[in-house]
Design a protein around this motif. Structure first.
Motif, PDB file in Angstrom:
ATOM      1  N   MET A  69       0.899  -1.476  -0.200  1.00 34.48           N
ATOM      2  CA  MET A  69      -0.014  -0.654  -0.425  1.00 34.48           C
ATOM      3  C   MET A  69       0.730   1.726   0.317  1.00 34.48           C
ATOM      4  SD  MET A  69      -2.891  -1.799  -0.389  1.00 34.48           S
ATOM      5  CE  MET A  69      -3.872  -0.416  -0.223  1.00 34.48           C
ATOM      6  N   SER A  70       0.693   2.363  -0.918  1.00 34.67           N
ATOM      7  CA  SER A  70       1.231   3.439  -1.145  1.00 34.67           C
ATOM      8  C   SER A  70       1.784   4.183   0.025  1.00 34.67           C
ATOM      9  CB  SER A  70       1.524   4.232  -2.766  1.00 34.67           C
ATOM     10  OG  SER A  70       1.914   5.096  -2.304  1.00 34.67           O
ATOM     11  N   PRO A  71       2.731   4.338   0.207  1.00 34.89           N
ATOM     12  CA  PRO A  71       3.204   5.123   1.534  1.00 34.89           C
ATOM     13  C   PRO A  71       3.168   6.352   0.929  1.00 34.89           C
ATOM     14  CG  PRO A  71       6.089   3.871   0.995  1.00 34.89           C
ATOM     15  CD  PRO A  71       4.220   3.460  -0.019  1.00 34.89           C
ATOM     16  N   MET A  72       3.115   7.042   0.108  1.00 35.07           N
ATOM     17  CA  MET A  72       2.475   8.368  -0.613  1.00 35.07           C
ATOM     18  C   MET A  72       1.252   8.495  -0.831  1.00 35.07           C
ATOM     19  SD  MET A  72       3.357   9.776  -4.576  1.00 35.07           S
ATOM     20  CE  MET A  72       3.851  11.935  -4.876  1.00 35.07           C
ATOM     21  N   HIS A  73      -0.137   7.284  -1.365  1.00 37.96           N
ATOM     22  CA  HIS A  73      -1.346   7.607  -1.463  1.00 37.96           C
ATOM     23  C   HIS A  73      -2.014   5.995  -0.849  1.00 37.96           C
ATOM     24  CE1 HIS A  73      -5.267   7.732  -1.753  1.00 37.96           C
ATOM     25  NE2 HIS A  73      -5.306   9.118  -2.836  1.00 37.96           N
ATOM     26  N   ARG A  81      -8.958  -5.342   3.898  1.00 43.00           N
ATOM     27  CA  ARG A  81      -9.934  -4.728   4.659  1.00 43.00           C
ATOM     28  C   ARG A  81     -10.624  -5.406   5.399  1.00 43.00           C
ATOM     29  NH1 ARG A  81     -13.499  -7.835  -0.175  1.00 43.00           N
ATOM     30  NH2 ARG A  81     -15.059  -6.544   0.845  1.00 43.00           N
ATOM     31  N   SER A  82     -10.017  -6.034   5.666  1.00 52.09           N
ATOM     32  CA  SER A  82      -9.956  -7.014   7.318  1.00 52.09           C
ATOM     33  C   SER A  82     -10.191  -6.216   8.567  1.00 52.09           C
ATOM     34  CB  SER A  82      -9.126  -8.292   7.312  1.00 52.09           C
ATOM     35  OG  SER A  82      -8.965  -8.853   8.795  1.00 52.09           O
ATOM     36  N   ARG A  83      -8.471  -5.265   8.209  1.00 50.88           N
ATOM     37  CA  ARG A  83      -8.127  -4.852   9.645  1.00 50.88           C
ATOM     38  C   ARG A  83      -8.969  -3.326   9.342  1.00 50.88           C
ATOM     39  NH1 ARG A  83      -1.507  -4.449  10.243  1.00 50.88           N
ATOM     40  NH2 ARG A  83      -1.174  -7.039   8.811  1.00 50.88           N
ATOM     41  N   ASP A 126      -0.169 -11.907  -4.105  1.00 49.72           N
ATOM     42  CA  ASP A 126      -0.022 -11.230  -3.282  1.00 49.72           C
ATOM     43  C   ASP A 126      -0.245  -9.675  -3.424  1.00 49.72           C
ATOM     44  OD1 ASP A 126       1.924 -12.328  -2.712  1.00 49.72           O
ATOM     45  OD2 ASP A 126       3.751 -11.633  -4.230  1.00 49.72           O
ATOM     46  N   LEU A 127      -1.112  -9.025  -4.191  1.00 45.11           N
ATOM     47  CA  LEU A 127      -2.073  -8.132  -4.438  1.00 45.11           C
ATOM     48  C   LEU A 127      -2.945  -8.694  -4.208  1.00 45.11           C
ATOM     49  CD1 LEU A 127      -0.637  -7.452  -8.052  1.00 45.11           C
ATOM     50  CD2 LEU A 127       0.006  -5.506  -5.975  1.00 45.11           C
ATOM     51  N   GLU A 128      -4.007  -9.057  -3.874  1.00 50.00           N
ATOM     52  CA  GLU A 128      -5.221  -9.688  -3.716  1.00 50.00           C
ATOM     53  C   GLU A 128      -5.243 -10.028  -2.099  1.00 50.00           C
ATOM     54  OE1 GLU A 128      -9.008 -11.438  -4.861  1.00 50.00           O
ATOM     55  OE2 GLU A 128      -7.484 -11.869  -5.748  1.00 50.00           O
ATOM     56  N   TYR A 129      -4.653 -10.368  -1.717  1.00 49.63           N
ATOM     57  CA  TYR A 129      -3.902 -10.999   0.007  1.00 49.63           C
ATOM     58  C   TYR A 129      -3.665 -10.095   0.435  1.00 49.63           C
ATOM     59  CZ  TYR A 129      -3.329 -13.891   3.885  1.00 49.63           C
ATOM     60  OH  TYR A 129      -3.142 -14.534   5.453  1.00 49.63           O
ATOM     61  N   LEU A 130      -2.684  -8.775   0.290  1.00 48.49           N
ATOM     62  CA  LEU A 130      -2.521  -7.463   0.414  1.00 48.49           C
ATOM     63  C   LEU A 130      -3.903  -6.319   0.891  1.00 48.49           C
ATOM     64  CD1 LEU A 130      -0.795  -5.410   1.939  1.00 48.49           C
ATOM     65  CD2 LEU A 130      -0.695  -4.433  -0.271  1.00 48.49           C
TER      66      LEU A 130
END
Length: 321
Positions: free
Chosen positions: A259-263, A286-288, A277-281
């Motif tokens: 998840m970008s530190p910039m946005h 969403r979970s958090r 990786d992308l979908e798990y992230l």
């Protein structure tokens, strides 16, 4: 024999008069901006609207069809996409025509940014927001793309589309059934062009608005990364990035996905991310957010294709549903 070759052989002589290009087992990672994902069984790029309609008429009804644009907000799973993926060519669907002092027509393979430029040249206001949307008109029509306080539905007059049987339709703005980042037009419809209405405006004013859009993007968005744009839709009464940040997910990494530190509503492939990786992230975020704020963020990025065995990602990681 691969799935793509088998499908092309199944079609046999029926494709003899089709003028477009077929690519069996097409690597979708070469198309998507995330540069990740499995192959499509068969990629078809029609020569023009007539070629598209002719192909759909001879395609067996049991073969799945999916349409992709320039792949800017598309996440393809590692197992790939079954059936036929249709990608409209710039040559056949990439024209912009100025119809009057306030109206233009654009093919659905035209990048949003080029529509903004054409409107500027013609002195037609109301399209500056497209200058900052990294997609094509087909996707903008399907998801009611918007930015800087303007949405696609505010500009659409009518949309031309081809259905699964090869029949051509024209839909009015009302028939598109627009809502926030959504159109209720039938999923089987393949949009091929649309007419848009703007208003007369001084090109200098339009240019200033476009420059403001560009400056905003360069200042706050990771536009030079392998990204799919906004990952989640804004929930009612809040902004997705605020909820992601509140949940402590700014800069969060899983594998090569971050998840970008910039946005922090932009998910990026730092170089080695897989579709998994992308979908798990995304589902971790969403979970958090659900745990932190009680909000169920909705994906804005379109996730397609099949998971590989043992590489399935559950919604909210299966913890809250």
């Amino acid at each position: 024999m691969t799935k793509g070759t088998a499908l092309l052989e199944r079609l046999g002589g029926a494709v003899a008069d089709i003028r477009g290009r077929f690519t069996p087992d097409a690597p979708m990672e070469a198309i998507t901006w995330f540069r990740a994902g499995g192959p499509a069984d068969l990629l078809f790029q029609p020569a023009d609207e007539d070629d598209l309609a002719a192909f759909l008429k001879i395609l067996p009804a049991d073969v799945p069809v999916m349409v992709v644009g320039i792949g800017s907000n598309l996440l393809v799973r590692e197992g790939g996409i079954r059936g036929v993926v249709i990608r409209l060519s710039a040559k056949g669907f990439g024209a912009v025509e100025i119809l009057s002092e306030t109206r233009l027509r654009a093919g659905t393979a035209v990048p949003d940014k080029r529509v903004a430029a054409a409107a500027l040249d013609a002195g037609i206001g109301g399209f500056h927001f497209y200058h900052g949307i990294p997609g094509a008109i087909g996707g903008a029509l399907r998801m009611n793309a918007g930015a800087n306080g303007v949405e696609t539905r505010e500009r659409v007059v009518s949309v031309r589309a081809v259905d699964r049987s090869g029949t051509v339709h024209t839909l009015t703005n009302e028939e598109m059934g627009y809502a926030y980042r959504h159109s209720s037009a039938a999923k089987e419809l393949i949009f091929v062009s649309a007419e848009f209405e703007g208003y007369r405006e001084d090109p200098a004013v339009i240019r200033a608005a476009m420059d403001e859009v560009q400056n905003h993007r360069e200042t706050v968005q990771p536009i030079r990364e392998k990204t799919g744009g906004s990952t989640f839709k804004n929930p009612e009464g809040s902004s997705a990035w605020k909820e992601v940040d509140k949940a402590g997910c700014r800069g969060l990494m899983i594998g090569g996905a971050q998840m970008s530190p910039m946005h922090c509503n932009f998910m990026i492939n730092t170089g080695s991310a897989t579709g998994y990786d992308l979908e798990y992230l995304g589902e971790t975020v969403r979970s958090r957010v659900l745990e932190t704020s009680g909000i169920k963020l909705e994906w804005e990025i379109k996730r397609v294709g099949e998971f590989k065995p043992e590489r399935t990602v559950q919604e909210f990681l299966g913890q809250f549903i």
